[in-house]
Scaffold this motif. Structure first.
Motif, PDB file in Angstrom:
ATOM      1  N   PHE A   1      -4.545   2.704  23.114  1.00 52.20           N
ATOM      2  CA  PHE A   1      -4.916   3.320  21.894  1.00 52.20           C
ATOM      3  C   PHE A   1      -6.198   3.214  21.025  1.00 52.20           C
ATOM      4  O   PHE A   1      -6.475   1.980  21.028  1.00 52.20           O
ATOM      5  N   GLU A   2      -6.719   4.025  20.773  1.00 58.19           N
ATOM      6  CA  GLU A   2      -7.938   4.142  19.588  1.00 58.19           C
ATOM      7  C   GLU A   2      -7.225   3.967  18.398  1.00 58.19           C
ATOM      8  O   GLU A   2      -6.238   4.451  17.986  1.00 58.19           O
ATOM      9  N   VAL A   3      -7.853   3.193  17.547  1.00 59.77           N
ATOM     10  CA  VAL A   3      -7.273   2.665  16.232  1.00 59.77           C
ATOM     11  C   VAL A   3      -8.378   3.108  15.234  1.00 59.77           C
ATOM     12  O   VAL A   3      -9.480   2.880  15.095  1.00 59.77           O
ATOM     13  N   GLU A   4      -7.335   3.871  14.237  1.00 58.31           N
ATOM     14  CA  GLU A   4      -8.439   4.303  12.969  1.00 58.31           C
ATOM     15  C   GLU A   4      -7.571   3.437  11.748  1.00 58.31           C
ATOM     16  O   GLU A   4      -6.508   3.362  11.593  1.00 58.31           O
ATOM     17  N   VAL A   5      -8.425   3.011  10.808  1.00 55.80           N
ATOM     18  CA  VAL A   5      -8.063   2.047   9.737  1.00 55.80           C
ATOM     19  C   VAL A   5      -8.208   2.807   8.626  1.00 55.80           C
ATOM     20  O   VAL A   5      -9.637   3.383   8.252  1.00 55.80           O
ATOM     21  N   THR A   6      -7.274   2.711   7.752  1.00 53.32           N
ATOM     22  CA  THR A   6      -7.449   3.233   6.206  1.00 53.32           C
ATOM     23  C   THR A   6      -7.244   2.117   5.306  1.00 53.32           C
ATOM     24  O   THR A   6      -6.170   1.742   5.329  1.00 53.32           O
ATOM     25  N   LEU A   7      -8.064   1.913   4.154  1.00 54.18           N
ATOM     26  CA  LEU A   7      -8.028   0.941   3.214  1.00 54.18           C
ATOM     27  C   LEU A   7      -6.927   1.316   2.123  1.00 54.18           C
ATOM     28  O   LEU A   7      -6.538   2.567   2.323  1.00 54.18           O
ATOM     29  N   ALA A   8      -6.597   0.442   1.237  1.00 51.53           N
ATOM     30  CA  ALA A   8      -5.674   0.641   0.135  1.00 51.53           C
ATOM     31  C   ALA A   8      -6.105   1.789  -0.871  1.00 51.53           C
ATOM     32  O   ALA A   8      -5.178   2.583  -1.154  1.00 51.53           O
ATOM     33  N   ASP A   9      -7.369   2.005  -0.852  1.00 50.74           N
ATOM     34  CA  ASP A   9      -7.982   3.040  -1.936  1.00 50.74           C
ATOM     35  C   ASP A   9      -8.134   4.402  -1.081  1.00 50.74           C
ATOM     36  O   ASP A   9      -8.552   5.381  -1.710  1.00 50.74           O
ATOM     37  N   GLY A  10      -7.576   4.441   0.323  1.00 54.26           N
ATOM     38  CA  GLY A  10      -7.672   5.796   0.863  1.00 54.26           C
ATOM     39  C   GLY A  10      -8.812   6.070   1.641  1.00 54.26           C
ATOM     40  O   GLY A  10      -9.010   6.894   2.324  1.00 54.26           O
ATOM     41  N   GLN A  11      -9.969   5.215   1.550  1.00 51.63           N
ATOM     42  CA  GLN A  11     -11.014   5.288   2.378  1.00 51.63           C
ATOM     43  C   GLN A  11     -10.726   5.067   3.768  1.00 51.63           C
ATOM     44  O   GLN A  11     -10.113   3.900   4.167  1.00 51.63           O
ATOM     45  N   THR A  12     -10.998   6.035   4.742  1.00 49.31           N
ATOM     46  CA  THR A  12     -11.150   5.696   6.333  1.00 49.31           C
ATOM     47  C   THR A  12     -12.157   5.137   6.603  1.00 49.31           C
ATOM     48  O   THR A  12     -13.191   5.675   6.582  1.00 49.31           O
ATOM     49  N   LEU A  13     -12.234   4.019   7.469  1.00 50.08           N
ATOM     50  CA  LEU A  13     -13.502   3.520   8.082  1.00 50.08           C
ATOM     51  C   LEU A  13     -13.880   4.206   9.160  1.00 50.08           C
ATOM     52  O   LEU A  13     -13.250   4.950  10.034  1.00 50.08           O
ATOM     53  N   GLN A  14     -15.251   4.421   9.325  1.00 47.92           N
ATOM     54  CA  GLN A  14     -15.762   5.670  10.294  1.00 47.92           C
ATOM     55  C   GLN A  14     -15.766   5.041  11.638  1.00 47.92           C
ATOM     56  O   GLN A  14     -15.649   5.678  12.420  1.00 47.92           O
ATOM     57  N   ARG A  15     -15.753   3.642  11.767  1.00 49.54           N
ATOM     58  CA  ARG A  15     -15.895   3.049  13.199  1.00 49.54           C
ATOM     59  C   ARG A  15     -14.359   3.055  13.588  1.00 49.54           C
ATOM     60  O   ARG A  15     -13.509   2.811  12.663  1.00 49.54           O
ATOM     61  N   LYS A  16     -14.096   2.648  14.707  1.00 42.33           N
ATOM     62  CA  LYS A  16     -12.763   2.985  15.274  1.00 42.33           C
ATOM     63  C   LYS A  16     -12.628   1.516  16.148  1.00 42.33           C
ATOM     64  O   LYS A  16     -13.404   0.767  16.371  1.00 42.33           O
ATOM     65  N   GLY A  17     -11.319   1.005  16.261  1.00 46.15           N
ATOM     66  CA  GLY A  17     -10.984  -0.204  17.079  1.00 46.15           C
ATOM     67  C   GLY A  17     -10.125   0.316  18.041  1.00 46.15           C
ATOM     68  O   GLY A  17     -10.111   1.442  18.675  1.00 46.15           O
ATOM     69  N   ARG A  18      -9.558  -0.745  18.559  1.00 47.52           N
ATOM     70  CA  ARG A  18      -8.705  -0.494  19.864  1.00 47.52           C
ATOM     71  C   ARG A  18      -7.442  -1.165  19.838  1.00 47.52           C
ATOM     72  O   ARG A  18      -7.381  -2.595  19.134  1.00 47.52           O
ATOM     73  N   LEU A  19      -6.205  -0.850  20.469  1.00 47.65           N
ATOM     74  CA  LEU A  19      -5.118  -1.798  20.511  1.00 47.65           C
ATOM     75  C   LEU A  19      -5.261  -2.934  21.546  1.00 47.65           C
ATOM     76  O   LEU A  19      -5.720  -2.384  22.638  1.00 47.65           O
ATOM     77  N   LEU A  20      -5.118  -4.090  21.111  1.00 48.99           N
ATOM     78  CA  LEU A  20      -5.089  -5.254  21.990  1.00 48.99           C
ATOM     79  C   LEU A  20      -3.756  -5.444  22.927  1.00 48.99           C
ATOM     80  O   LEU A  20      -4.122  -5.471  24.092  1.00 48.99           O
ATOM     81  N   PHE A  21      -2.998  -5.525  22.296  1.00 50.93           N
ATOM     82  CA  PHE A  21      -1.531  -5.985  22.834  1.00 50.93           C
ATOM     83  C   PHE A  21      -0.456  -5.406  22.230  1.00 50.93           C
ATOM     84  O   PHE A  21      -0.530  -5.330  20.808  1.00 50.93           O
ATOM     85  N   THR A  22       0.499  -5.225  22.572  1.00 52.79           N
ATOM     86  CA  THR A  22       1.852  -5.225  22.083  1.00 52.79           C
ATOM     87  C   THR A  22       3.067  -6.413  22.661  1.00 52.79           C
ATOM     88  O   THR A  22       3.215  -6.188  24.113  1.00 52.79           O
ATOM     89  N   ASP A  23       3.533  -6.797  21.858  1.00 51.04           N
ATOM     90  CA  ASP A  23       4.313  -7.853  22.345  1.00 51.04           C
ATOM     91  C   ASP A  23       5.649  -7.363  22.975  1.00 51.04           C
ATOM     92  O   ASP A  23       6.239  -6.379  22.508  1.00 51.04           O
ATOM     93  N   ALA A  24       5.963  -8.302  24.195  1.00 52.43           N
ATOM     94  CA  ALA A  24       7.398  -7.795  24.724  1.00 52.43           C
ATOM     95  C   ALA A  24       8.583  -8.073  23.952  1.00 52.43           C
ATOM     96  O   ALA A  24       9.882  -7.567  24.302  1.00 52.43           O
ATOM     97  N   ARG A  25       8.543  -8.898  23.078  1.00 53.72           N
ATOM     98  CA  ARG A  25       9.742  -9.188  22.263  1.00 53.72           C
ATOM     99  C   ARG A  25       9.923  -8.637  21.113  1.00 53.72           C
ATOM    100  O   ARG A  25       9.195  -8.051  20.483  1.00 53.72           O
ATOM    101  N   ILE A  26      11.311  -8.299  20.491  1.00 56.03           N
ATOM    102  CA  ILE A  26      11.570  -7.666  19.391  1.00 56.03           C
ATOM    103  C   ILE A  26      11.965  -8.739  18.516  1.00 56.03           C
ATOM    104  O   ILE A  26      12.920  -9.436  18.682  1.00 56.03           O
ATOM    105  N   SER A  27      11.498  -8.651  17.264  1.00 56.30           N
ATOM    106  CA  SER A  27      12.135  -9.476  16.311  1.00 56.30           C
ATOM    107  C   SER A  27      13.398  -9.199  15.838  1.00 56.30           C
ATOM    108  O   SER A  27      13.760  -8.162  15.859  1.00 56.30           O
ATOM    109  N   THR A  28      14.249 -10.196  15.691  1.00 58.33           N
ATOM    110  CA  THR A  28      15.589 -10.019  15.399  1.00 58.33           C
ATOM    111  C   THR A  28      15.886  -9.886  13.843  1.00 58.33           C
ATOM    112  O   THR A  28      16.942  -9.322  13.657  1.00 58.33           O
ATOM    113  N   SER A  29      14.818 -10.381  13.206  1.00 61.14           N
ATOM    114  CA  SER A  29      15.070 -10.048  11.489  1.00 61.14           C
ATOM    115  C   SER A  29      14.603  -8.728  11.340  1.00 61.14           C
ATOM    116  O   SER A  29      15.125  -8.146  10.106  1.00 61.14           O
ATOM    117  N   THR A  30      13.636  -8.205  11.872  1.00 65.51           N
ATOM    118  CA  THR A  30      13.053  -6.803  11.337  1.00 65.51           C
ATOM    119  C   THR A  30      13.202  -5.637  12.278  1.00 65.51           C
ATOM    120  O   THR A  30      13.140  -4.420  11.908  1.00 65.51           O
TER     121      THR A  30
END
Length: 377
Positions: A208-237
């Motif tokens: 996935f391509e990643v778009e980041v929005t700051l707390a003040d609502g400003q969206t960064l012009q540059r995009k990132g990428r999704l590195l990895f998704t863990d195979a485990r699921i947290s038992t607490s969350t």
């Protein structure tokens, strides 16, 4: 009663972008602890706290006096052993010539050869001790292992540090910046089912391509990428940890910030969406009214995500269905007569006529009457 004045859209499937939004927290791509490899007294701090440092830059100076003495002693030992090696080599050369002339015995020859080998082994040991002494002497200059931003110093000049167990400072590499966030297990299950049903197409390679929005609502012009998704699921969350990466050359992102992460790149082929005001809630679930033969006929629908002011319809509608958008509050029973307020336009709601515009807006905001809700029975 006179026919209700309604506005109608014709359902038109289209390809829609699928976006997923999460709350994440930034972290440096690398956090390195700076420690002294040798014990000693800190003579000087050689960097400015909170400033950028480069790899190999000197951060602290440890008192080198005792290590210099050890290195000098090791150099003297090497010189002495080298002299003994030279003497043993000359002696062995003389004994070898005498042994070849049958002047001395085999034992005398073996003793001379052994003395030469022992002297050479002693030389290697002395050289190793010298290398160790010089290495410790070099460790009195504590350098930055990576380039990044150095935090505050945890020790002051004159402090006696016992070695690697004492933390001096930390260095954080902020470019690129990593963003960690949790993905709900239900979201992943729903996404998997949609992919299997053909309602969702993931980006190529699943990245996935990643778009980041700051707390003040400003969206960064540059995009990132999704590195990895863990195979485990947290038992607490009940979430799966995911990590994205984005370039941060200007230092806008700081470690520990809370940001909104939007995953881009997935699409929904042949997606059907209708305005939210056209979807009503009845005892049997959600439904819409269709204009069939100038009569309002209810149609049960199954909706997915709400995209702005539109509902994504998963089941219940097909291309060309005339969905009533405005004026549903005037439909009091299934099959009620209706009349169009304006011409239909495929895929978009027509603009109401001046005479009925105010009434249509009021009808859209007015909740469905009991008779309209009963239409789905």
């Amino acid at each position: 009663m006179p026919p209700a004045s309604v506005s109608v859209i014709l359902v038109a499937p289209t390809t829609l972008p699928a976006e997923y939004e999460y709350v994440g927290q930034t972290a440096g791509s690398r956090d390195v602890e700076v420690r002294s490899r040798v014990p000693g007294i800190v003579l000087k701090r050689n960097y400015r706290e909170g400033a950028a440092v480069s790899r190999g830059q000197s951060l602290f100076s440890i008192d080198p006096a005792q290590f210099q003495v050890v290195a000098n002693r090791a150099e003297a030992d090497v010189a002495a052993v080298q002299a003994r090696v030279a003497q043993a080599s000359r002696a062995f050369a003389r004994v070898q010539s005498l042994f070849e002339a049958r002047v001395i015995t085999q034992r005398e020859f073996d003793d001379a050869a052994l003395a030469d080998q022992v002297a050479r082994a002693d030389l290697k040991g002395a050289q190793a001790r010298l290398a160790e002494a010089r290495l410790n002497l070099g460790y009195t200059r504590v350098t930055a292992p990576i380039s990044g931003v150095a935090s505050r110093s945890l020790v002051s000049e004159g402090t006696l540090v016992s070695g690697p167990d004492v933390l001096l400072t930390t260095i954080t590499q902020n470019d690129p910046m990593q963003i960690r966030f949790g993905m709900a297990d239900t979201d992943q299950l729903r996404r998997r089912d949609e992919v299997a049903a053909g309602r969702l197409v993931l980006p190529k390679g699943g990245v996935f391509e990643v778009e980041v929005t700051l707390a003040d609502g400003q969206t960064l012009q540059r995009k990132g990428r999704l590195l990895f998704t863990d195979a485990r699921i947290s038992t607490s969350t009940g979430t799966t940890e995911a990590q994205a990466e984005i370039a941060n050359p200007d230092g806008v992102l700081k470690p520990g910030q809370f940001v909104r992460v939007r995953l881009l790149g997935a699409t929904r082929p042949n997606a059907i969406q209708v305005p939210s005001r056209a979807v009503l809630e009845g005892p049997q679930g959600k439904f819409v009214y269709l204009n069939i033969g100038n009569k309002a006929q209810p149609r049960p629908v199954k909706v997915g995500e709400q995209l702005g002011d539109q509902w994504l319809v998963i089941d219940g509608l097909k291309a060309g269905d005339p969905v009533i958008v405005d004026g549903v509050a005037r439909i009091f029973f299934p099959g009620a007569p209706v009349q169009l307020a304006a011409a239909s336009a495929p895929g978009s709601a027509p603009a109401p006529s001046p005479s009925s515009g105010a009434a249509s807006a009021a009808d859209a905001a007015r909740p469905a009457t009991p008779a309209a809700s009963a239409a789905s029975r």
